[in-house]
Design an enzyme around this catalytic site. Structure first.
Site, PDB file in Angstrom:
ATOM      1  CE  LYS A   1      20.262  -7.252 -15.928  1.00 23.21           C
ATOM      2  NZ  LYS A   1      21.217  -6.122 -16.023  1.00 23.21           N
TER       3      LYS A   1
ATOM      4  CB  SER B   1      20.177 -11.260 -13.078  1.00 30.91           C
ATOM      5  OG  SER B   1      19.219 -11.842 -12.231  1.00 30.91           O
TER       6      SER B   1
ATOM      7  CE1 TYR C   1      16.678  -7.799 -14.306  1.00 27.50           C
ATOM      8  CE2 TYR C   1      16.553  -9.895 -13.149  1.00 27.50           C
ATOM      9  CZ  TYR C   1      17.181  -8.692 -13.373  1.00 27.50           C
ATOM     10  OH  TYR C   1      18.335  -8.383 -12.684  1.00 27.50           O
TER      11      TYR C   1
HETATM   12  C1  UD1 Z   1      14.536 -11.834  -8.724  1.00 23.62           C
HETATM   13  C2  UD1 Z   1      15.560 -12.489  -9.612  1.00 23.62           C
HETATM   14  C3  UD1 Z   1      16.924 -11.954  -9.281  1.00 23.62           C
HETATM   15  C4  UD1 Z   1      16.920 -10.452  -9.414  1.00 23.62           C
HETATM   16  C5  UD1 Z   1      15.880  -9.872  -8.506  1.00 23.62           C
HETATM   17  C6  UD1 Z   1      15.821  -8.396  -8.764  1.00 23.62           C
HETATM   18  C7  UD1 Z   1      14.871 -14.748 -10.160  1.00 23.62           C
HETATM   19  C8  UD1 Z   1      15.009 -16.173  -9.807  1.00 23.62           C
HETATM   20  N1  UD1 Z   1      15.564 -13.922  -9.377  1.00 23.62           N
HETATM   21  O1  UD1 Z   1      14.822 -12.227  -7.418  1.00 23.62           O
HETATM   22  O2  UD1 Z   1      17.866 -12.490 -10.156  1.00 23.62           O
HETATM   23  O3  UD1 Z   1      18.171  -9.933  -9.114  1.00 23.62           O
HETATM   24  O4  UD1 Z   1      14.617 -10.431  -8.822  1.00 23.62           O
HETATM   25  O5  UD1 Z   1      14.726  -7.813  -8.155  1.00 23.62           O
HETATM   26  O6  UD1 Z   1      14.180 -14.369 -11.091  1.00 23.62           O
HETATM   27  N2  UD1 Z   1       8.764 -13.318  -1.701  1.00 23.62           N
HETATM   28  C9  UD1 Z   1       7.657 -13.518  -0.907  1.00 23.62           C
HETATM   29  N3  UD1 Z   1       6.746 -12.503  -0.777  1.00 23.62           N
HETATM   30  C10 UD1 Z   1       6.903 -11.305  -1.383  1.00 23.62           C
HETATM   31  C11 UD1 Z   1       8.058 -11.102  -2.193  1.00 23.62           C
HETATM   32  C12 UD1 Z   1       8.961 -12.126  -2.316  1.00 23.62           C
HETATM   33  O7  UD1 Z   1       7.472 -14.581  -0.330  1.00 23.62           O
HETATM   34  O8  UD1 Z   1       6.047 -10.426  -1.222  1.00 23.62           O
HETATM   35  C13 UD1 Z   1       9.735 -14.397  -1.852  1.00 23.62           C
HETATM   36  C14 UD1 Z   1       9.940 -14.852  -3.271  1.00 23.62           C
HETATM   37  O9  UD1 Z   1       9.037 -15.851  -3.627  1.00 23.62           O
HETATM   38  C15 UD1 Z   1      11.374 -15.357  -3.211  1.00 23.62           C
HETATM   39  C16 UD1 Z   1      12.031 -14.437  -2.180  1.00 23.62           C
HETATM   40  O10 UD1 Z   1      10.976 -13.882  -1.427  1.00 23.62           O
HETATM   41  O11 UD1 Z   1      11.422 -16.670  -2.725  1.00 23.62           O
HETATM   42  C17 UD1 Z   1      12.841 -13.315  -2.780  1.00 23.62           C
HETATM   43  O12 UD1 Z   1      12.039 -12.598  -3.703  1.00 23.62           O
HETATM   44  P1  UD1 Z   1      12.526 -11.225  -4.360  1.00 23.62           P
HETATM   45  O13 UD1 Z   1      13.152 -10.368  -3.336  1.00 23.62           O
HETATM   46  O14 UD1 Z   1      11.364 -10.690  -5.139  1.00 23.62           O
HETATM   47  O15 UD1 Z   1      13.684 -11.629  -5.352  1.00 23.62           O
HETATM   48  P2  UD1 Z   1      13.728 -12.811  -6.451  1.00 23.62           P
HETATM   49  O16 UD1 Z   1      12.421 -12.939  -7.139  1.00 23.62           O
HETATM   50  O17 UD1 Z   1      14.330 -14.010  -5.819  1.00 23.62           O
END
Ligand code: UD1
Length: 329
Positions: free
Chosen positions: A145, A117, A141
């Site tokens: 990995k 990841s 997490y």
């Molecule tokens: C994280 C991990 C990624 C992993 C994935 C699995 C990191 C940097 N990345 O992805 O490697 O494969 O989890 O689940 O740790 N967001 C919002 N509101 C929400 C949810 C998310 O604004 O309610 C934003 C987050 O801040 C981020 C983006 O959406 O900028 C994507 O978030 P998300 O889909 O949770 O994935 P990551 O955290 O990027």
């Protein structure tokens, strides 16, 4: 070559199975069905329902199906859950790898594609992050990995295994309507859910150091990701030994980009509200993909809009199948 795909009935795993089957590779899937669904698998693919950490069943499966390579996708992937349950996350994401490697060594299986990841990078200090950037995970997490990658590398050296670790960025989309992401923890499913329930999506940070102030990620279509696995398998069968590759689209999109894409594809507004950044959430994580392009000849084919469109088609199909019982998951 017969490939065992652990987590094969899961969201990404089922796409990997489909890509291997389409390429004519014999495949066996193993899944404990905790989040996987056998309906995602083609009827001709044998499914072993088991915990990927069960040493007896693993050995028996590798031998019975004459497995020659393993794609290990089984594991847990929620960052917040990993903060609450770090020990369990290490059991799931490291313990299973140790059990698998032991079974592979015992049965003479010498090739492994490991699902890693982008979370191993933590908060990258550069606009795009390459594989040789320092790995400094900021949550359990990502730590699991990274530890698992190191374990795979050490086992590779000690036991003559060849392996590729694919560092997934943010997998989105669906290769077919029955293969969609039914989880409810990642941004795209949460955005659809906000539309369906009317409960606003919380944008986690609106004053971050990014172009529009919201978090930027590399959203890669899951069918492209699956194709990267197929090419990794080919690379190993051609005699290559050990490598780590970023598997991302190589382009960043903000939370607002995703929200706009969902509104455009569905033709309906997305209710949103501003919230604070999530603890340990990097503002921007985008893959440099020069290495995987050069070595595996992999090219991401789909755009964010393609991914959102396919995800929406899959979600609509699931809601229709739920028969109006008010299910949104
Ligand atoms: C994280 C991990 C990624 C992993 C994935 C699995 C990191 C940097 N990345 O992805 O490697 O494969 O989890 O689940 O740790 N967001 C919002 N509101 C929400 C949810 C998310 O604004 O309610 C934003 C987050 O801040 C981020 C983006 O959406 O900028 C994507 O978030 P998300 O889909 O949770 O994935 P990551 O955290 O990027």
């Amino acid at each position: 070559m017969t490939w065992l795909v652990t987590g094969g009935a899961g969201y990404i795993g089922a796409h990997v199975v489909a890509a291997l089957v389409a390429a004519g590779e014999p495949v066996v899937a193993l899944d404990d069905l905790s989040t996987g669904d056998p309906a995602r698998l083609p009827a001709a693919v044998p499914l072993v329902v088991a915990d990927a950490g069960d040493p007896v069943l693993l050995r028996a499966t590798l031998e019975r199906h004459r497995v020659t390579g393993v794609m290990h996708l089984a594991g847990s992937k929620s960052v917040p859950e990993s903060v609450r349950r770090p020990i369990w996350y290490h059991q799931q994401n490291v313990g299973l790898v140790a059990a698998l490697l032991a079974a592979m060594v015992d049965t003479g299986v010498r090739r492994l594609v490991f699902s890693s990841s982008a979370a191993v990078y933590g908060v990258p200090g550069t606009a795009t992050v390459a594989e040789d950037a320092p790995a400094r995970p900021v949550n359990p997490y990502g730590q699991t990995k990274l530890v698992a990658e190191d374990l795979v590398a050490a086992a590779g050296r000690a036991h003559d295994l060849s392996w590729i670790a694919l560092r997934y960025f943010n997998a989105v989309g669906a290769g077919a309507p029955h293969l969609g992401d039914r989880g409810a923890t990642n941004l795209l499913p949460l955005t659809f859910a906000a539309q369906e329930t009317g409960v606003p999506l919380t944008i986690a940070g609106t004053a971050l150091p990014t172009a529009d102030g919201t978090g930027v990620r590399d959203y890669v279509h899951v069918a492209d990701l699956a194709e990267a696995h197929r090419l990794a398998a080919r690379h190993l069968t051609r005699g290559h030994r050990a490598a780590v590759y970023n598997a991302g689209a190589g382009r960043g999109h903000s939370v607002l980009d995703v929200v706009r894409a969902v509104a455009a594809v569905t033709g309906a507004p997305v209710p949103v509200r501003s919230g604070p950044p999530r603890p340990g959430d990097p503002p921007e994580v985008v893959a440099a993909i020069d290495r995987i392009r050069a070595d595996l000849r992999w090219r991401p084919r789909y755009t964010l809009l393609d991914a959102v469109t396919s995800a929406w088609q899959a979600r609509t199909a699931t809601l229709t199948a739920a028969g109006g019982r008010g299910q949104h998951g």
